[in-house]
Design an enzyme around this catalytic site. Sequence first.
Site, mmCIF file in Angstrom:
data_model
loop_
_atom_site.group_PDB
_atom_site.id
_atom_site.type_symbol
_atom_site.label_atom_id
_atom_site.label_comp_id
_atom_site.label_asym_id
_atom_site.label_seq_id
_atom_site.Cartn_x
_atom_site.Cartn_y
_atom_site.Cartn_z
ATOM 1 N N GLU A 79 33.103 -25.265 18.648
ATOM 2 C CA GLU A 79 32.286 -26.443 19.154
ATOM 3 C C GLU A 79 33.344 -27.461 19.434
ATOM 4 O OE1 GLU A 79 28.963 -27.568 16.733
ATOM 5 O OE2 GLU A 79 28.348 -25.881 18.029
ATOM 6 N N HIS B 231 30.881 -28.176 10.832
ATOM 7 C CA HIS B 231 30.503 -28.663 11.922
ATOM 8 C C HIS B 231 31.302 -30.041 12.389
ATOM 9 C CE1 HIS B 231 27.754 -30.707 14.922
ATOM 10 N NE2 HIS B 231 27.337 -29.498 15.051
HETATM 11 C C1 PEP Z 1 25.502 -28.809 17.764
HETATM 12 O O1 PEP Z 1 24.854 -29.603 17.228
HETATM 13 O O2 PEP Z 1 26.141 -28.071 17.225
HETATM 14 C C2 PEP Z 1 25.743 -28.979 19.149
HETATM 15 C C3 PEP Z 1 26.287 -28.054 19.797
HETATM 16 O O3 PEP Z 1 24.760 -29.905 19.953
HETATM 17 P P1 PEP Z 1 24.250 -29.931 21.641
HETATM 18 O O4 PEP Z 1 23.828 -28.525 21.891
HETATM 19 O O5 PEP Z 1 23.383 -31.082 21.361
HETATM 20 O O6 PEP Z 1 25.488 -30.205 21.900
#
Ligand code: PEP
Length: 251
Positions: free
Chosen positions: A167, A95
């Site tokens: 992400e 992450h």
């Molecule tokens: C995450 O924690 O992986 C994330 C995408 O957070 P958010 O949805 O708050 O951007």
Amino acid sequence: MRRPFLAGNWKMNLDRRSALDLVNQVRAAADRRADVDVAVFPSYVYLDEVARALAGSRVRLGAQDMCHEDSGAFTGAVSAARLTPVGCESDSLGHPARRHGFGARAQLVGAKVRKALEAGIDPILCVGETIEEREDGRTEEVVKRQLVAGLASVSAAEMSKVTIAYEPVWAIGTGLTATSEQAGAVHDYLRGVLAGLFDEAVANATRIQYGGSVKPSNVSELMAVDSIDGALVGGASLDGDSFTAIIEFQN
Ligand code: PEP
């Protein structure tokens, strides 16, 4: 056909009571929406209780990161061997909060993916670029490097256990969402890299989630993109009504 996979990353939020309340709502939503897979990723300290609250439900339980070793002098770390007995079936690895906040290097993330698979834990391998990397035109180079290192010791057969999450760091917790075109382009690129690493069949079967400020108001548009197979949701997964609305997205 890839089944949509919606996962709630609770990060370092929610106390015991609110975690257990939320899990009841998620469980009910998942029961109503049998055509999607749902998972929650609580803090380590609540995994055991949340697992009990989820018993018999369709919601899968995941951890946020894990150690690349089984046991030993790793103060503060938690291994796969500690996670499986409490009912942990999944784990988010690489992450951005771990890569950028705690210095987890791509090779270390790959070692964790290996450990997870050996322990019977299905990993979610996260990849994503910073805003500087995107502006420098390096998005593809960065996500490819993270993907290749993360999957370095994974066989084609094991890929059925692996989910990828795109992400973009600049969209996490910022309220900024990648447009469906931006996300779709990176997902297509990642699928091409998977085809090169394995083959077309693996690339077509692997689920790639998008994560970055997903909320009830944008989930349907993102999920309408062919190559987006789900969402890893942070902030909007902390509220039962909003995560329910995401689970029940219109398609
Ligand atoms: C995450 O924690 O992986 C994330 C995408 O957070 P958010 O949805 O708050 O951007």
